[in-house]
Design a protein around this motif. Structure first.
Motif, short mmCIF file in Angstrom:
data_model
loop_
_atom_site.label_atom_id
_atom_site.label_comp_id
_atom_site.label_asym_id
_atom_site.label_seq_id
_atom_site.Cartn_x
_atom_site.Cartn_y
_atom_site.Cartn_z
N HIS A 347 0.83 -1.21 0.00
CA HIS A 347 0.00 0.00 0.00
C HIS A 347 0.86 1.26 0.00
N ASP A 350 1.84 1.75 -3.56
CA ASP A 350 0.68 2.13 -4.38
C ASP A 350 0.40 3.62 -4.19
N LYS A 353 -3.06 5.02 -5.07
CA LYS A 353 -4.12 4.39 -4.27
C LYS A 353 -5.24 3.79 -5.13
N LYS A 356 -3.50 -1.15 -6.95
CA LYS A 356 -2.55 -1.91 -7.74
C LYS A 356 -1.17 -1.23 -7.67
N VAL A 357 -0.13 -2.02 -7.87
CA VAL A 357 1.23 -1.48 -7.98
C VAL A 357 1.70 -1.69 -9.41
N GLU A 361 5.36 2.72 -10.52
CA GLU A 361 5.44 2.95 -9.08
C GLU A 361 6.66 2.26 -8.47
#
Length: 422
Positions: A347, A350, A353, A356-357, A361
């Motif tokens: 998180h 991510d 927000k 998903k990554v 990122e």
């Protein structure tokens, strides 16, 4: 009497022949040096032309294809300057690690010497200098133009000097990073096994990415995969540089009264950065002094993670699945961080927000946060600097680097005798 002696000799001979007929025929290469089981399957590419960064990436790095650059190191200052006398006079006070034994045995000790002390002893003792290239010496070692831009210098892992009186023998191993080795003196002979045959190579020490096979006396019953494994053979001469792709299994022997080489490791990456070449002040340089750049060992962990997740953003559940799959290759003893810790790290990565990554990122993670956010092994510790003495005393057990074998988890630098050898 003569007749009886002849008959006795014939009976003994018959007995020996009977015994021989019942002895099992051993597999080819049994209890012989690695590579004795069959001839090499072909010839690796060799060229006197050093390609551009883009050409090297497309032709060799991305497909994982070895290549020998003949004479590429001869224009480096180190090639002509680094005699024993010169090294003792200019860099003799540098502290270096020296391994006990020229046949690699990762259970043996490491000693700390001054370089001048090693030079005064190496021709008469069973010792081997394996050490990160001291900072002062990097001014005289250069990167080939193939590494000048495109992303290589952003993910440099380590540069290691290998120095002996010849006769060294590495274990059979692989590195999880890419590698160019440049030889200044002596010769080297390498057995090279394509990464597609990795499982057949009996790499039974997972964390060190090496095999326990005796490379001088291969037990073909204990390591049956080696009975039929195909291999290439490469020979390096003074001035040659050799590209060893990540995950190619190899074993190295060195020859000559003096054998000196330096290799550079960088984290394997799969996207060439053309804009880096467009803006690079080094793009037209044949050789670039290594001291212009810094090492970023954590970048291997970033690049391994990018290769693991692929090009599509992943959910938390998929990310955890990928970690489980990756950990299976590290052995049963590996303990993964608690789910809540991994979820918290996910998180944090991510940033938009969206649950998903994405690869973007992962790229955006600050360098100092890579180890904390991307490792999943529960015993991860930040690397500590050591104030090692250079007095030739036995300090610690030899610890070959894990070659980043932990894929998403390993953040160790790559001086593995890791490896090992080159």
């Amino acid at each position: 009497d003569l007749f009886r002696r002849k008959m006795k000799a014939l009976l003994i001979l018959d007995f020996i022949l009977v015994l021989s007929a019942h002895e099992p025929e051993h597999p080819p290469g049994h209890l012989k040096p690695l590579g004795s089981h069959q001839p090499p399957v072909g010839v690796l590419d060799s060229t006197v032309f050093v390609p551009s960064s883009r050409e090297f990436f497309d032709q060799n790095v991305l497909p994982g294809k070895p290549v020998l650059f003949k004479g590429a190191a001869k224009k480096m200052p180190a090639f002509s300057k680094w005699t024993d006398e010169y090294l003792s006079e200019k860099f003799g006070q540098e502290g270096i690690d020296v391994e006990e034994g020229k046949k690699e045995n990762r259970s043996l000790a490491t000693f700390h010497f001054k370089l001048q002390d090693f030079i005064s002893r190496y021709k008469d003792e069973d010792i081997y200098l394996v050490e990160t290239l001291p900072a002062k010496m990097r001014e005289e070692y250069a990167l080939l133009k193939s590494l000048s831009c495109g992303g290589y210098t952003n993910v440099l892992q380590d540069a290691v000097v290998w120095f002996s009186s010849g006769g060294t023998k590495s274990v059979l191993h692989y590195d999880s990073v890419d590698n160019i080795n440049c030889l200044f003196d002596g010769t080297k002979e390498l057995v090279m096994i394509n990464k597609s045959h990795l499982e057949q190579a009996h790499i039974d020490k997972v964390h060190g990415a090496f095999s326990t096979v005796d490379v001088d006396q291969v037990d073909m019953y204990k390591f049956p995969g080696l009975q039929t494994i195909p291999y290439f053979k490469a020979v390096m001469e003074p001035g040659d540089c050799f590209f060893i792709p990540a995950r190619w299994v190899h074993q190295v022997r060195s020859y000559g009264k003096r054998n000196l080489a330096v290799n550079i490791w960088w984290a394997h990456f799969e996207k060439f950065n053309q804009s880096d070449c467009d803006d690079s002040p080094y793009k037209d340089k044949e050789l670039i002094p290594l001291h212009h750049f810094e090492f970023h060992p954590q970048e291997a962990l970033r690049q391994a993670t990018l290769q693991n997740i692929g090009e599509i953003p992943v959910t938390l559940e998929r990310y955890l699945e990928l970690i489980q799959e990756d950990a299976k290759g590290l052995g049963d003893e590996v303990s993964i961080l608690p789910r809540e810790t991994l979820a918290q790290n996910f998180h944090e990565m991510d940033s938009n927000k969206d649950g998903k990554v994405s690869p973007e990122e992962i790229y955006d993670i600050k360098y100092d946060d890579i180890g904390r956010l991307l490792t999943y092994i529960d015993d991860y510790q930040e690397e500590d600097s050591e104030d090692d003495s250079a007095d030739g005393t036995k300090e610690h057990e030899s610890q070959s680097e894990d070659n980043n074998n932990q894929e998403m988890s390993d953040t160790e630098s790559q001086k593995d005798r890791q490896h090992t050898e080159l």
